[in-house]
Structures are given as structure tokens and as C-alpha cells.
Design an enzyme around this catalytic site. Structure first.
Site, PDB file in Angstrom:
ATOM      1  N   TYR A 142       7.514   0.691  -8.930  1.00 17.12           N
ATOM      2  CA  TYR A 142       6.971  -0.607  -9.437  1.00 17.12           C
ATOM      3  C   TYR A 142       8.270  -0.649 -10.266  1.00 17.12           C
ATOM      4  CZ  TYR A 142       2.563  -0.849  -6.854  1.00 17.12           C
ATOM      5  OH  TYR A 142       1.762  -1.148  -5.392  1.00 17.12           O
ATOM      6  N   LYS A 187       7.010  12.387   0.696  1.00 17.10           N
ATOM      7  CA  LYS A 187       8.117  12.280   1.807  1.00 17.10           C
ATOM      8  C   LYS A 187       8.559  13.197   1.498  1.00 17.10           C
ATOM      9  CE  LYS A 187       8.536   9.848   6.148  1.00 17.10           C
ATOM     10  NZ  LYS A 187       7.816  10.312   6.649  1.00 17.10           N
ATOM     11  N   ASP A 219       2.965  10.039   5.341  1.00 19.43           N
ATOM     12  CA  ASP A 219       2.682   9.520   6.860  1.00 19.43           C
ATOM     13  C   ASP A 219       1.034  10.208   7.845  1.00 19.43           C
ATOM     14  OD1 ASP A 219       4.617  11.249   6.920  1.00 19.43           O
ATOM     15  OD2 ASP A 219       5.342  10.930   8.621  1.00 19.43           O
ATOM     16  N   ASP A 243      -0.686   3.739  -3.789  1.00 23.82           N
ATOM     17  CA  ASP A 243      -1.181   2.207  -4.419  1.00 23.82           C
ATOM     18  C   ASP A 243      -2.328   1.943  -2.552  1.00 23.82           C
ATOM     19  OD1 ASP A 243      -1.813  -0.694  -4.407  1.00 23.82           O
ATOM     20  OD2 ASP A 243       0.465  -0.979  -3.171  1.00 23.82           O
ATOM     21  N   ASP A 247      -5.830   1.850  -0.577  1.00 26.05           N
ATOM     22  CA  ASP A 247      -6.810   0.482  -0.247  1.00 26.05           C
ATOM     23  C   ASP A 247      -7.548   1.211   1.724  1.00 26.05           C
ATOM     24  OD1 ASP A 247      -6.181  -1.515  -2.106  1.00 26.05           O
ATOM     25  OD2 ASP A 247      -5.331  -2.671   0.037  1.00 26.05           O
TER      26      ASP A 247
HETATM   27  C1  IPM Z   1      -4.032  -1.862  -7.467  1.00 28.30           C
HETATM   28  C2  IPM Z   1      -3.146  -3.597  -7.260  1.00 28.30           C
HETATM   29  C3  IPM Z   1      -1.904  -3.473  -7.810  1.00 28.30           C
HETATM   30  C4  IPM Z   1      -1.386  -2.506  -7.134  1.00 28.30           C
HETATM   31  C5  IPM Z   1      -1.740  -5.300  -7.937  1.00 28.30           C
HETATM   32  C6  IPM Z   1      -2.539  -6.411  -7.843  1.00 28.30           C
HETATM   33  C7  IPM Z   1      -0.793  -5.180  -8.558  1.00 28.30           C
HETATM   34  O1  IPM Z   1      -2.932  -3.528  -5.604  1.00 28.30           O
HETATM   35  O2  IPM Z   1      -4.284  -1.499  -8.634  1.00 28.30           O
HETATM   36  O3  IPM Z   1      -3.905  -1.451  -6.034  1.00 28.30           O
HETATM   37  O4  IPM Z   1      -0.582  -3.253  -6.557  1.00 28.30           O
HETATM   38  O5  IPM Z   1      -0.436  -1.859  -8.544  1.00 28.30           O
HETATM   39 MN    MN Z   2      -3.583  -1.804  -4.563  1.00 28.59          MN
END
Ligand code: IPM
Ligand code: MN
Length: 353
Positions: A142, A187, A219, A243, A247
Site C-alpha cells: 500500500y 508467503k 493461500d 485486506d 473481506d
Molecule cells: C479496507 C478497505 C480499504 C483498504 C480501501 C477502501 C482503501 O478495503 O479497509 O479494507 O484497502 O484498506
Molecule cells: Mn478491504
């Protein structure tokens, strides 16, 4: 207790869900005799339009002066669909994390029994899942050196020893307070940055003899979190892996709209839902406010208000049990409750209990 809270509603559904969280915090403050003051500030697409900067200096100042930041979401499709856009709402979020030194993002994954049927996982796999993902938040790809032309592009996954040591310290300490099990996700079979993470974790392991530490490739981990979620207690991983993994883990419960997070580090701590700004739902009163409300719970618990946090969590669970739910988690044939109705119900529960 006096708390000065910087409130950053941001874009999309942000303002609607934030309103519910404030309503609930006010109910807590009234009930327990606390004094919560809110300083509202702009960020994201709203701030780009108003002042040309997604994390303006004034917002930064308000955050630095506050005891905590309560943040909702940023993001707007107008920028997603414009590859030429030089300034994007998400840059504001990254700037905020970087400037506040928020290196540790804590994302709990807890299931609610009454929502088991909403999960894509089978109940026998899902039952009693309770783990925390600690995502490093201000390093790695990032923030590493980037390059892009028409032929070649790269991002650099760079980490230094101090950056790795401080996030691992957070992880070992949390594992000590929980079930004494830490999984370092990397990894290391491919990436040099991962090998340094693993080397440092192995060194530090000796300082935490009561924590059982294991190592897992990303993975494999992304498979194990959904096939055997009960295996995990605390997971620690770098920014990009964290990240993606969170999700995935946010869906275990049944909706992304239920997952709060805390970001801790050098300056003001920040509390925010894991989900984004869901622009398509803006103004429709359908967004689930629970992730935002539970982020407020993490905020007050951070300051030691445990009874208050417990009541707030009971109120949330009560709303789920009573099926006062937004459409994303409502049962088939269940009544229609909007964002504000769920917020009202939870705030009223706090008043009455
Ligand atoms: C999160 C989001 C952010 C990230 C985006 C919106 C920049 O996906 O907080 O997980 O990638 O960190
Ligand atoms: Mn995210």
C-alpha cells in the site's frame, strides 16, 4: 467519563449509519452519566468536492485533538470509474491511517447464534467461531515504492524490522489475553518480506512461551478460515494479505454489515466498520448500521467502559433475536426494518435495560 470523539461520516451510506451509532452512544452516555462530545469532520469524496483534499488538514487536526475517531466509510463510483482521476477518496483513508500512525488494524470475527442460517458456511463448521485478524495497516505494498508506465508497473512490498516487531508485539499480547494461540500468516515460500516476518516472529516467540505460535501460508490460510474457522484465535498478517483475508472472514457471520474494527497505533485510535460506502444504497434507509454501532462498542471498550460495552452488545444481539433487522440479514417473510428503525430499537433497549 469525558470523551471527545472525532466523527467522520464520509461518503455513501456513511452518514446514515453514523447517525445510528451516535444515537446509541448518546443513550449509553445518558444511562451511565458520561459526557461524550462529538467533533464532526469531512473526508473522502465529500472533502474532495469541498476543499480538493480527501483528508484535509483541518480534519487531521480534529482527529489529533480527539480521544478517538469514529469513522464510517469513503468511496464514490465517480472516482472508481475514472482511471485518470488523480485524487481519490480512498487516498484520504490511507493518509489518515498513515498520519495517525495506525499500524494495527484489529478485525474480530465472531458469529451470532441467531444468524447461523445467514452464513454461507454450514452450521457445524461455523459454530463457536471466535477469532481476531490483526492486519498491519501502514506498510507493505500500500505504501511501498510504486511505478507505472504504459509497458511496465510495479508495487513494492517493503517492511522493516521495527515495523514488523511492533505489529507482532500487538499480536502476541492479544494472544496472551485470549486463547494463547497465534497464527502468523505469510508467503515465506516465495516472498522475501514474508521471510523477514517469519524470522522475526520466530525470534519473538521465545519471549511468549505461553503462546502457541504457528505459521501458515496465505493461500492455505484463506482456505482454512472457511473450512476450519474454529482453529484460529489470533491471526497476524501484512497489509495486503490482511485486506483480502478480512473481506473473506467478514462473510462468515452472514453479512459484511456486521463487522467492526479498531485501528491502533501511535496517535488517536480509530474505529470503523470493515465494509465500504455502498453508494448504491445511499439514502434508501436499507444499510445495516450494526458494524458501525459495534465499532462504537469497541471504542468505548477501548477506554475501559466494559459494562457499557456489554449492554450495547446485548442490545445489538436483542435486535437480531427479535428480528429487527435490515434486509441483508432479515429472515424470509420477516418485517421490513430500515437503518433508522434498527438504530432506534437498539438505543431504546439501552434506555430500558
Ligand atoms: C479496507 C478497505 C480499504 C483498504 C480501501 C477502501 C482503501 O478495503 O479497509 O479494507 O484497502 O484498506
Ligand atoms: Mn478491504
Amino acid at each position: 467519563m469525558k470523551l471527545n470523539i472525532a466523527v467522520l461520516p464520509g461518503d455513501g451510506i456513511g452518514p446514515e449509519i453514523m447517525e445510528q451509532a451516535i444515537k446509541v452512544l448518546d443513550a449509553i452516555a445518558n444511562k451511565f452519566g458520561h459526557d461524550f462530545k462529538y467533533s464532526k469532520a469531512i473526508c473522502g469524496a465529500e472533502a474532495i468536492e469541498m476543499v480538493g483534499n480527501p483528508f484535509p488538514q483541518n480534519t487531521y487536526k480534529i482527529c489529533m485533538k480527539a480521544d478517538a475517531v469514529l469513522f464510517a466509510a469513503v468511496g464514490d463510483p465517480r472516482y472508481d470509474n475514472d482511471p485518470e482521476a488523480k485524487i481519490r477518496p480512498e487516498q484520504g483513508l490511507l493518509e489518515m491511517r498513515r498520519k495517525l500512525g495506525l499500524y494495527a488494524n484489529i478485525r474480530p470475527v465472531v458469529t451470532f447464534e441467531c444468524l447461523h442460517d445467514r452464513s454461507p458456511l454450514k452450521e457445524n463448521i461455523l459454530r463457536d467461531t471466535n477469532f481476531v485478524v490483526i492486519r498491519e495497516l501502514i506498510g507493505g505494498m500500500y505504501f511501498g515504492k510504486k511505478y507505472q508506465d504504459n509497458y511496465k508497473a510495479y508495487d513494492t512490498d517493503v517492511y522493516t524490522r521495527p515495523e514488523i516487531e511492533r505489529i507482532l508485539k500487538t499480536a502476541f499480547e492479544l494472544a496472551q489475553k485470549r486463547k494463547h494461540h497465534l497464527t502468523v500468516v505469510d508467503k515465506a515460500n516465495i516472498m522475501a518480506s514474508s521471510r523477514l516476518w517469519r524470522q522475526i516472529a520466530k525470534e519473538m516467540e521465545n519471549n511468549y512461551p505461553c503462546v502457541k505460535t504457528d505459521y501458515m501460508f496465505i493461500d492455505n490460510a484463506s482456505m482454512r478460515v472457511i473450512t476450519e474457522p474454529r482453529f484460529f484465535d489470533v491471526i497476524v498478517t501484512e497489509n495486503t494479505f490482511g485486506d483480502i483475508l478480512t473481506d473473506e472472514t467478514s462473510c462468515i457471520t452472514g453479512s459484511m454489515g456486521l463487522q467492526p474494527s479498531a485501528s491502533l497505533g501511535l496517535h488517536t485510535p480509530l474505529f470503523e466498520p470493515v465494509h465500504g460506502s455502498w453508494p448504491q444504497a445511499t439514502g434508501k434507509n436499507i444499510a445495516n448500521p450494526i458494524a458501525q454501532i459495534l465499532s462504537a462498542a469497541m471504542l468505548i471498550e477501548h477506554f475501559g467502559l466494559t459494562d457499557e460495552g456489554a449492554l450495547l452488545r446485548n442490545a445489538v444481539e436483542g435486535s437480531l433475536k427479535e428480528k429487527v433487522r435490515t434486509p441483508d440479514i432479515q429472515v424470509y417473510g420477516g418485517a421490513n426494518y430500515g437503518t433508522t428503525q434498527v438504530g432506534d430499537w437498539i438505543a431504546n433497549y439501552i434506555v430500558d435495560n
